[in-house]
Write a protein that holds these residues in place. Structure first.
Motif, PDB file in Angstrom:
ATOM      1  N   LEU A   1       0.819  -1.205   0.000  1.00 52.08           N
ATOM      2  CA  LEU A   1       0.000   0.000   0.000  1.00 52.08           C
ATOM      3  C   LEU A   1       0.856   1.259   0.000  1.00 52.08           C
ATOM      4  O   LEU A   1       0.484   2.261  -0.608  1.00 52.08           O
ATOM      5  CB  LEU A   1      -0.950  -0.015   1.201  1.00 52.08           C
ATOM      6  N   GLY A   2       2.013   1.206   0.635  1.00 51.73           N
ATOM      7  CA  GLY A   2       2.927   2.343   0.602  1.00 51.73           C
ATOM      8  C   GLY A   2       3.466   2.606  -0.792  1.00 51.73           C
ATOM      9  O   GLY A   2       3.705   3.758  -1.175  1.00 51.73           O
ATOM     10  N   ARG A   3       3.647   1.539  -1.564  1.00 52.56           N
ATOM     11  CA  ARG A   3       4.149   1.667  -2.941  1.00 52.56           C
ATOM     12  C   ARG A   3       3.039   1.956  -3.943  1.00 52.56           C
ATOM     13  O   ARG A   3       3.309   2.357  -5.077  1.00 52.56           O
ATOM     14  CB  ARG A   3       4.874   0.378  -3.363  1.00 52.56           C
ATOM     15  N   HIS A   4       1.792   1.710  -3.553  1.00 52.60           N
ATOM     16  CA  HIS A   4       0.651   1.861  -4.469  1.00 52.60           C
ATOM     17  C   HIS A   4      -0.454   2.686  -3.812  1.00 52.60           C
ATOM     18  O   HIS A   4      -1.556   2.174  -3.544  1.00 52.60           O
ATOM     19  CB  HIS A   4       0.117   0.492  -4.882  1.00 52.60           C
ATOM     20  N   PRO A   5      -0.196   3.974  -3.576  1.00 53.65           N
ATOM     21  CA  PRO A   5      -1.223   4.801  -2.912  1.00 53.65           C
ATOM     22  C   PRO A   5      -2.515   4.907  -3.712  1.00 53.65           C
ATOM     23  O   PRO A   5      -3.558   5.232  -3.153  1.00 53.65           O
ATOM     24  CB  PRO A   5      -0.531   6.162  -2.756  1.00 53.65           C
ATOM     25  N   GLU A   6      -2.480   4.605  -4.995  1.00 53.70           N
ATOM     26  CA  GLU A   6      -3.681   4.689  -5.822  1.00 53.70           C
ATOM     27  C   GLU A   6      -4.741   3.664  -5.425  1.00 53.70           C
ATOM     28  O   GLU A   6      -5.906   3.811  -5.798  1.00 53.70           O
ATOM     29  CB  GLU A   6      -3.322   4.540  -7.309  1.00 53.70           C
ATOM     30  N   VAL A   7      -4.360   2.625  -4.668  1.00 49.12           N
ATOM     31  CA  VAL A   7      -5.348   1.635  -4.228  1.00 49.12           C
ATOM     32  C   VAL A   7      -5.622   1.728  -2.733  1.00 49.12           C
ATOM     33  O   VAL A   7      -6.401   0.954  -2.189  1.00 49.12           O
ATOM     34  CB  VAL A   7      -4.915   0.187  -4.600  1.00 49.12           C
TER      35      VAL A   7
END
Length: 100
Positions: free
Chosen positions: A84-90
Protein backbone atom coordinates in the motif's frame (compact mmCIF):
# COMPACT_ATOMS: atom_id res chain seq x y z
CA UNK A 1 6.51 -14.47 -13.98
CA UNK A 2 3.54 -13.59 -16.11
CA UNK A 3 0.80 -12.42 -13.71
CA UNK A 4 -1.74 -14.34 -15.76
CA UNK A 5 -0.08 -17.58 -14.65
CA UNK A 6 -0.92 -16.72 -11.04
CA UNK A 7 -4.46 -17.54 -9.96
CA UNK A 8 -5.73 -15.99 -6.72
CA UNK A 9 -8.87 -17.33 -5.05
CA UNK A 10 -10.69 -16.54 -1.84
CA UNK A 11 -10.83 -19.57 0.46
CA UNK A 12 -13.32 -18.37 3.10
CA UNK A 13 -13.34 -21.66 5.04
CA UNK A 14 -9.59 -21.21 5.59
CA UNK A 15 -9.97 -17.42 6.05
CA UNK A 16 -7.37 -16.63 3.44
CA UNK A 17 -6.73 -15.76 -0.17
CA UNK A 18 -4.66 -18.42 -1.92
CA UNK A 19 -2.33 -17.98 -4.88
CA UNK A 20 -1.77 -20.86 -7.25
CA UNK A 21 0.75 -21.40 -10.01
CA UNK A 22 -0.75 -24.18 -12.03
CA UNK A 23 -2.14 -26.59 -9.43
CA UNK A 24 0.48 -25.70 -6.81
CA UNK A 25 -0.32 -23.50 -3.82
CA UNK A 26 2.36 -20.80 -4.02
CA UNK A 27 1.24 -18.50 -1.22
CA UNK A 28 -1.60 -17.17 0.87
CA UNK A 29 -2.82 -14.09 2.72
CA UNK A 30 -4.71 -14.74 5.94
CA UNK A 31 -7.55 -12.46 6.99
CA UNK A 32 -10.20 -11.83 9.63
CA UNK A 33 -13.61 -10.81 8.36
CA UNK A 34 -15.91 -8.68 10.52
CA UNK A 35 -18.99 -6.74 9.44
CA UNK A 36 -17.87 -4.19 6.85
CA UNK A 37 -14.15 -4.88 7.38
CA UNK A 38 -11.41 -7.25 6.36
CA UNK A 39 -8.17 -7.35 8.34
CA UNK A 40 -5.15 -8.83 6.59
CA UNK A 41 -2.94 -10.38 9.24
CA UNK A 42 -0.28 -12.52 7.57
CA UNK A 43 1.05 -13.26 4.09
CA UNK A 44 3.20 -16.24 3.16
CA UNK A 45 4.87 -17.05 -0.15
CA UNK A 46 6.46 -20.45 -0.63
CA UNK A 47 10.26 -19.99 -0.76
CA UNK A 48 10.34 -21.72 -4.16
CA UNK A 49 8.09 -19.01 -5.58
CA UNK A 50 9.59 -15.90 -3.95
CA UNK A 51 10.48 -13.01 -6.22
CA UNK A 52 7.95 -14.03 -8.86
CA UNK A 53 5.13 -11.61 -8.06
CA UNK A 54 3.04 -14.02 -5.99
CA UNK A 55 2.77 -11.71 -2.98
CA UNK A 56 1.90 -8.71 -5.10
CA UNK A 57 -0.78 -10.70 -6.94
CA UNK A 58 -2.25 -11.79 -3.59
CA UNK A 59 -2.44 -8.23 -2.29
CA UNK A 60 -3.71 -6.75 -5.56
CA UNK A 61 -6.50 -9.32 -5.93
CA UNK A 62 -7.42 -9.28 -2.23
CA UNK A 63 -7.74 -5.48 -2.30
CA UNK A 64 -9.83 -5.64 -5.48
CA UNK A 65 -12.12 -8.20 -3.84
CA UNK A 66 -12.44 -6.05 -0.71
CA UNK A 67 -13.33 -3.05 -2.87
CA UNK A 68 -15.91 -5.04 -4.86
CA UNK A 69 -17.51 -6.27 -1.62
CA UNK A 70 -17.53 -2.79 -0.07
CA UNK A 71 -15.18 -3.79 2.75
CA UNK A 72 -12.80 -1.43 4.52
CA UNK A 73 -9.28 -2.86 4.74
CA UNK A 74 -7.19 -3.00 7.90
CA UNK A 75 -3.62 -3.94 6.91
CA UNK A 76 -1.84 -5.45 9.91
CA UNK A 77 0.41 -7.61 7.72
CA UNK A 78 3.73 -5.87 6.94
CA UNK A 79 3.61 -7.06 3.32
CA UNK A 80 0.18 -5.45 2.81
CA UNK A 81 1.42 -2.24 4.45
CA UNK A 82 4.49 -2.13 2.20
CA UNK A 83 2.42 -2.77 -0.93
CA UNK A 84 0.00 0.00 0.00
CA UNK A 85 2.93 2.34 0.60
CA UNK A 86 4.15 1.67 -2.94
CA UNK A 87 0.65 1.86 -4.47
CA UNK A 88 -1.22 4.80 -2.91
CA UNK A 89 -3.68 4.69 -5.82
CA UNK A 90 -5.35 1.63 -4.23
CA UNK A 91 -5.13 2.81 -0.61
CA UNK A 92 -8.62 4.35 -0.71
CA UNK A 93 -10.04 1.09 0.67
CA UNK A 94 -7.85 1.26 3.79
CA UNK A 95 -9.59 2.17 7.03
CA UNK A 96 -7.69 5.13 8.53
CA UNK A 97 -5.80 4.29 11.69
CA UNK A 98 -5.70 6.33 14.88
CA UNK A 99 -2.96 8.53 13.44
CA UNK A 100 -5.07 9.48 10.42
Amino acid sequence: MDPEQIRVVDAPAARRFEAYVGDSLAGFAEYRLTPGRITFIHTVVDPGHEGRGIGSALVRDALATARARGLAVIPICPFFKAYLGRHPEVADVVLPGPDG
